[in-house]
Write an enzyme that holds these catalytic residues in place. Structure first.
Site, mmCIF file in Angstrom:
data_model
loop_
_atom_site.group_PDB
_atom_site.id
_atom_site.type_symbol
_atom_site.label_atom_id
_atom_site.label_comp_id
_atom_site.label_asym_id
_atom_site.label_seq_id
_atom_site.Cartn_x
_atom_site.Cartn_y
_atom_site.Cartn_z
ATOM 1 N N ASN A 100 1.639 15.027 19.294
ATOM 2 C CA ASN A 100 0.908 15.308 18.201
ATOM 3 C C ASN A 100 1.705 16.580 17.235
ATOM 4 O O ASN A 100 1.117 17.688 16.679
ATOM 5 C CB ASN A 100 -0.238 16.111 18.510
ATOM 6 C CG ASN A 100 -1.626 16.305 17.302
ATOM 7 O OD1 ASN A 100 -2.311 17.341 17.400
ATOM 8 N ND2 ASN A 100 -1.375 15.457 16.525
ATOM 9 N N CYS A 160 4.647 15.393 15.555
ATOM 10 C CA CYS A 160 5.265 14.372 14.614
ATOM 11 C C CYS A 160 4.695 13.366 13.791
ATOM 12 O O CYS A 160 4.187 13.546 12.744
ATOM 13 C CB CYS A 160 6.617 13.830 15.079
ATOM 14 S SG CYS A 160 7.780 14.817 15.800
ATOM 15 N N ARG A 161 4.567 12.211 14.324
ATOM 16 C CA ARG A 161 3.929 10.934 13.527
ATOM 17 C C ARG A 161 2.350 11.068 13.484
ATOM 18 O O ARG A 161 1.866 11.084 12.177
ATOM 19 C CB ARG A 161 4.159 9.761 14.537
ATOM 20 C CG ARG A 161 5.383 9.574 14.572
ATOM 21 C CD ARG A 161 5.560 8.364 15.770
ATOM 22 N NE ARG A 161 5.498 8.867 16.995
ATOM 23 C CZ ARG A 161 5.691 8.294 18.066
ATOM 24 N NH1 ARG A 161 5.755 6.629 18.092
ATOM 25 N NH2 ARG A 161 5.619 8.676 19.458
ATOM 26 N N SER A 162 1.476 11.505 14.350
ATOM 27 C CA SER A 162 -0.076 11.737 14.061
ATOM 28 C C SER A 162 -0.031 12.890 13.025
ATOM 29 O O SER A 162 -0.868 12.467 12.331
ATOM 30 C CB SER A 162 -0.706 11.980 15.520
ATOM 31 O OG SER A 162 -0.358 13.032 15.971
ATOM 32 N N ASP A 206 9.207 6.982 17.146
ATOM 33 C CA ASP A 206 9.403 8.387 17.223
ATOM 34 C C ASP A 206 10.497 8.932 16.747
ATOM 35 O O ASP A 206 11.491 8.578 17.258
ATOM 36 C CB ASP A 206 9.219 8.889 18.698
ATOM 37 C CG ASP A 206 8.991 10.012 19.015
ATOM 38 O OD1 ASP A 206 8.880 10.991 17.884
ATOM 39 O OD2 ASP A 206 8.350 10.549 20.106
ATOM 40 N N CYS A 220 -0.419 10.307 18.565
ATOM 41 C CA CYS A 220 0.934 9.747 19.210
ATOM 42 C C CYS A 220 1.135 10.610 20.498
ATOM 43 O O CYS A 220 0.211 10.895 21.081
ATOM 44 C CB CYS A 220 1.953 10.361 18.151
ATOM 45 S SG CYS A 220 2.320 12.116 17.802
#
Length: 161
Positions: free
Chosen positions: A8, A10-12, A124, A5
């Site tokens: 690095n 939040c999402r990933s 995001d 993402c």
């Protein structure tokens, strides 16, 4: 495999923790290498966002060990799959890939889930609230389950050889 993402945090990291958990629960954790990274270097060395860790915790995952890092183009050589969380990350990764083989390793997370493929991007949650972090984690869980189902037969076969 590496989930990517922007920063690095939040999402990933969510995807890394979820996919690692799926592999472990299936008894395949020793046969799957899962990582995450960001396209940017803003948060290198930092823990995952506190809201990420909290959302993961509410679902029974532990994201406290995560430390952010930036994706490096030379990693392509050691990766079988590079999973972007949105199309902007996918574009950046494709620009960093120097060969068709490396570009062929890049995919969008939601493309692996027939129920979410039409969405394209995992949003995001960084500038949002806890509810959005929970929603994003739900999207990531569903997509990771779909991806794991697709990869599991090959991983099992490799584990028995």
């Amino acid at each position: 495999m590496c989930f990517v993402c922007a920063g690095n945090i939040c999402r990933s990291p969510m995807a890394e923790v979820v996919f690692t958990s799926l592999a472990a629960r299936a008894g395949l954790g020793a046969h799957v290498s899962v990582a995450s990274a960001g396209t940017g270097d803003w948060h290198v060395g930092e823990q995952a966002d506190g809201r990420t860790v909290a959302a993961l915790h509410r679902r029974g995952y532990d994201g406290t060990a995560h430390r952010a890092r930036q994706f490096e183009a030379e990693w392509f050589a050691d990766l079988d799959l590079v999973v972007a969380l949105d199309r902007s990350h996918e574009r950046i990764l494709r620009s960093w890939a120097t060969t068709d083989e490396d570009r062929g390793k890049i995919g969008l997370l939601l493309a692996f889930d027939a129920g979410q493929v039409h969405l394209g991007d995992v949003p995001d949650p960084y500038y949002s609230d806890d509810r959005m972090f929970d929603e994003v984690l739900g999207m990531i869980e569903r997509a990771c389950i779909a991806l794991f189902r697709q990869l599991q037969p090959a991983v099992r076969q490799g584990a028995t050889q």
